[in-house]
Design a protein around this motif. Structure first.
Motif, PDB file in Angstrom:
ATOM      1  N   TYR A  46       0.836  -1.196   0.000  1.00 22.80           N
ATOM      2  CA  TYR A  46       0.000   0.000   0.000  1.00 22.80           C
ATOM      3  C   TYR A  46       0.874   1.251   0.000  1.00 22.80           C
ATOM      4  CZ  TYR A  46       0.933   0.627   5.019  1.00 22.80           C
ATOM      5  OH  TYR A  46       1.547   0.838   6.232  1.00 22.80           O
ATOM      6  N   GLU A  47       0.267   2.387  -0.306  1.00 20.79           N
ATOM      7  CA  GLU A  47       0.973   3.670  -0.339  1.00 20.79           C
ATOM      8  C   GLU A  47       0.859   4.356   1.016  1.00 20.79           C
ATOM      9  OE1 GLU A  47       2.854   5.168  -2.585  1.00 20.79           O
ATOM     10  OE2 GLU A  47       2.667   3.610  -4.113  1.00 20.79           O
ATOM     11  N   PHE A  48       2.001   4.522   1.683  1.00 25.30           N
ATOM     12  CA  PHE A  48       1.992   5.107   3.017  1.00 25.30           C
ATOM     13  C   PHE A  48       1.475   6.544   2.984  1.00 25.30           C
ATOM     14  CE2 PHE A  48       3.712   6.662   7.039  1.00 25.30           C
ATOM     15  CZ  PHE A  48       3.497   5.578   7.876  1.00 25.30           C
ATOM     16  N   ASP A  49       1.827   7.302   1.942  1.00 18.29           N
ATOM     17  CA  ASP A  49       1.353   8.690   1.841  1.00 18.29           C
ATOM     18  C   ASP A  49      -0.173   8.752   1.842  1.00 18.29           C
ATOM     19  OD1 ASP A  49       4.073   8.940   1.352  1.00 18.29           O
ATOM     20  OD2 ASP A  49       3.834  10.336  -0.315  1.00 18.29           O
ATOM     21  N   GLU A  50      -0.810   7.780   1.182  1.00 15.72           N
ATOM     22  CA  GLU A  50      -2.264   7.775   1.080  1.00 15.72           C
ATOM     23  C   GLU A  50      -2.913   7.378   2.406  1.00 15.72           C
ATOM     24  OE1 GLU A  50      -3.363   5.340  -2.246  1.00 15.72           O
ATOM     25  OE2 GLU A  50      -1.951   6.352  -3.576  1.00 15.72           O
ATOM     26  N   LEU A  51      -2.164   6.675   3.227  1.00 15.42           N
ATOM     27  CA  LEU A  51      -2.634   6.351   4.570  1.00 15.42           C
ATOM     28  C   LEU A  51      -2.418   7.529   5.507  1.00 15.42           C
ATOM     29  CD1 LEU A  51      -3.485   4.283   6.844  1.00 15.42           C
ATOM     30  CD2 LEU A  51      -1.047   3.843   7.088  1.00 15.42           C
ATOM     31  N   SER A  52      -1.202   8.068   5.519  1.00 14.41           N
ATOM     32  CA  SER A  52      -0.851   9.071   6.518  1.00 14.41           C
ATOM     33  C   SER A  52      -1.671  10.354   6.372  1.00 14.41           C
ATOM     34  CB  SER A  52       0.647   9.388   6.451  1.00 14.41           C
ATOM     35  OG  SER A  52       1.002   9.940   5.193  1.00 14.41           O
ATOM     36  N   GLN A  53      -1.817  10.834   5.143  1.00 17.37           N
ATOM     37  CA  GLN A  53      -2.565  12.080   4.959  1.00 17.37           C
ATOM     38  C   GLN A  53      -4.014  11.917   5.407  1.00 17.37           C
ATOM     39  OE1 GLN A  53      -1.937  14.087   1.118  1.00 17.37           O
ATOM     40  NE2 GLN A  53      -0.141  12.797   0.846  1.00 17.37           N
ATOM     41  N   ALA A  54      -4.632  10.811   4.999  1.00 19.88           N
ATOM     42  CA  ALA A  54      -6.026  10.597   5.374  1.00 19.88           C
ATOM     43  C   ALA A  54      -6.162  10.410   6.887  1.00 19.88           C
ATOM     44  CB  ALA A  54      -6.571   9.381   4.636  1.00 19.88           C
ATOM     45  N   TRP A  55      -5.269   9.634   7.474  1.00 14.27           N
ATOM     46  CA  TRP A  55      -5.323   9.396   8.928  1.00 14.27           C
ATOM     47  C   TRP A  55      -5.280  10.726   9.678  1.00 14.27           C
ATOM     48  CZ3 TRP A  55      -4.507   4.499  11.684  1.00 14.27           C
ATOM     49  CH2 TRP A  55      -4.447   4.659  13.077  1.00 14.27           C
ATOM     50  N   PRO A  82      10.067   9.007   4.697  1.00  9.92           N
ATOM     51  CA  PRO A  82       9.624   9.184   6.084  1.00  9.92           C
ATOM     52  C   PRO A  82       9.778  10.612   6.588  1.00  9.92           C
ATOM     53  CG  PRO A  82      11.771   8.120   6.041  1.00  9.92           C
ATOM     54  CD  PRO A  82      11.314   8.209   4.611  1.00  9.92           C
ATOM     55  N   GLN A  83      10.492  11.451   5.842  1.00 10.78           N
ATOM     56  CA  GLN A  83      10.700  12.828   6.281  1.00 10.78           C
ATOM     57  C   GLN A  83       9.604  13.783   5.820  1.00 10.78           C
ATOM     58  OE1 GLN A  83      14.682  13.656   4.864  1.00 10.78           O
ATOM     59  NE2 GLN A  83      15.616  12.792   6.710  1.00 10.78           N
ATOM     60  N   GLU A  84       8.761  13.339   4.878  1.00  6.35           N
ATOM     61  CA  GLU A  84       7.617  14.181   4.528  1.00  6.35           C
ATOM     62  C   GLU A  84       6.817  14.451   5.798  1.00  6.35           C
ATOM     63  OE1 GLU A  84       6.494  15.843   2.041  1.00  6.35           O
ATOM     64  OE2 GLU A  84       7.803  15.176   0.409  1.00  6.35           O
ATOM     65  N   PRO A  85       6.391  15.685   6.035  1.00  6.56           N
ATOM     66  CA  PRO A  85       5.731  16.019   7.307  1.00  6.56           C
ATOM     67  C   PRO A  85       4.557  15.121   7.667  1.00  6.56           C
ATOM     68  CG  PRO A  85       6.300  18.021   6.137  1.00  6.56           C
ATOM     69  CD  PRO A  85       6.625  16.894   5.207  1.00  6.56           C
ATOM     70  N   PHE A  86       3.713  14.769   6.687  1.00  6.51           N
ATOM     71  CA  PHE A  86       2.558  13.927   7.022  1.00  6.51           C
ATOM     72  C   PHE A  86       3.008  12.521   7.404  1.00  6.51           C
ATOM     73  CE2 PHE A  86       2.651  14.908   2.421  1.00  6.51           C
ATOM     74  CZ  PHE A  86       3.075  13.704   1.892  1.00  6.51           C
ATOM     75  N   ASN A  87       4.046  12.004   6.742  1.00 14.13           N
ATOM     76  CA  ASN A  87       4.543  10.673   7.100  1.00 14.13           C
ATOM     77  C   ASN A  87       5.241  10.700   8.458  1.00 14.13           C
ATOM     78  OD1 ASN A  87       3.601   9.577   4.714  1.00 14.13           O
ATOM     79  ND2 ASN A  87       5.534   9.861   3.637  1.00 14.13           N
TER      80      ASN A  87
END
Length: 371
Positions: A46-55, A82-87
């Protein structure tokens, strides 16, 4: 049958024909693929970015969150930053990390417990989510009960075989989006040959009314309680649309850098190049300039008409002052050549050769221009 009996029967039939009560108004279920291995190297997940932003958006709007996957247990995302702010924010959330380390199985969760179900994308979603009959039943039940159903990118793969009580596909007659055939052709080369079908083709075959934006541009489609997003850059929009569809007004927040970048790209495509260039000049650090350049580069590759080439070139030109990569200049030169602008193309190639005299790709393009 007495009048009272007939009246009661009609009421019962009406109750079962219409939606049941929506689930817990304070909970959202996030569904992720459990297919991933080795950060997507040997098997996509799965795409972590798509999880983290929605969460983060769901949590900020007061929702409790559960996470489920077809087999339950730990799930692995594809490689991400992992350094993207949402992640980084999600990685620092102990509750989120516990949920991902031990996801619930889709067969053990109940639709009645949730106001919404959100399906995360990633190429793994094309494999285990469509064949998960427990998930198919869960999504049908959630929708019939009045819950919101949302999915982004490859996440709508979970919807293709969902059928309502009358036997019709959930997506039949509904406007919908997801990862497009055009996007798959450019970015799905490694795994697409193993997919059971292409997402766009399958949804259209089920009677969905397909909508899409230009390659990798953000696109959110809302059809009542069905919310879908085209690609990863649609995630925040999908999450906020889900929040609105549950009856809440999303709380104000500062958009993430990728969101600002995609909005800038849309501004340029809409004809306001001066405004977009001015925004970059004022503070380029607010934007993911490499994303802007790559967006133009790949849109040029996919473009089949002059207008699409022109729009792609404009994005590359916006990013070029801030990106030193010679491939971007060569991509812009190629676009100029396709537009019949040989002088502009040649000037860009000479700039590349001045910095990298032995670059074979640049020499080959120059020969084509001169030829």
């Amino acid at each position: 049958m007495s009048f009272l009996s007939r009246a009661m029967a009609c009421l019962l039939l009406a109750a079962f024909a219409g939606p049941l009560h929506a689930g817990d108004a304070g909970k959202i279920l996030i569904v992720v693929s459990g297919e991933g291995r080795d950060q997507g190297k040997t098997r996509p997940g799965y795409e972590f970015d798509e999880l983290s932003q929605a969460w983060l958006i769901f949590k900020a709007n007061g929702f409790a969150i559960d996470v489920a996957s077809p087999q339950g247990g730990a799930v692995e995302a594809d490689k991400y930053n992992p350094q993207e702010p949402f992640n980084a924010a999600l990685l620092a959330d102990a509750d989120a990390m516990r949920a991902l380390a031990d996801t619930r199985t889709t067969r053990d969760v109940k639709a009645a417990d949730y106001a919404a179900v959100y399906v995360v994308g990633g190429k793994g979603a094309m494999f285990d989510l469509p064949r998960d009959t427990a998930l198919t039943s869960l999504l049908a039940d959630a929708y019939e009960r009045g819950a919101v159903v949302g999915a982004v990118c490859h996440g709508p793969a979970a919807l293709v075989d969902v059928r309502l009580r009358d036997g019709t596909p959930l997506v039949h007659g509904k406007t919908i989006t997801g990862f497009t055939n055009e996007e798959e052709a450019l970015f799905g080369k490694r795994w697409a040959k193993e997919f059971p079908w292409l997402l766009e083709d399958r949804l259209v075959a089920q009677g969905a009314q397909w909508q899409e934006a230009p390659l990798m541009m953000a696109k959110v489609v809302v059809d009542g309680r069905l919310v879908t997003g085209q690609n990863p850059y649609s995630t925040a929009g999908v999450a906020e649309a889900i929040v609105r569809a549950t009856g809440r007004t999303p709380v104000a927040r500062t958009p993430w850098r990728d969101e600002l970048t995609m909005a800038l790209a849309a501004q340029a495509r809409d004809g306001d190049l001066t405004g977009a260039a001015g925004a970059l000049a004022a503070d380029a650090s607010r934007y993911h300039v490499d994303l802007l350049g790559l967006l133009g580069y790949y849109q040029a590759q996919a473009a089949t008409e002059e207008g699409g080439v022109r729009h792609a070139l404009q994005l590359m030109q916006l990013a070029m002052p801030y990106m030193a990569q010679p491939q971007l200049k060569l991509g812009a030169a190629e676009a100029h050549l396709r537009l019949g602008q040989r002088a502009e193309a040649k000037a860009l190639v000479h700039r590349v050769l001045a910095a990298t005299p032995d670059m074979a790709e640049a020499k080959a393009l120059l020969q084509r221009i001169d030829g």
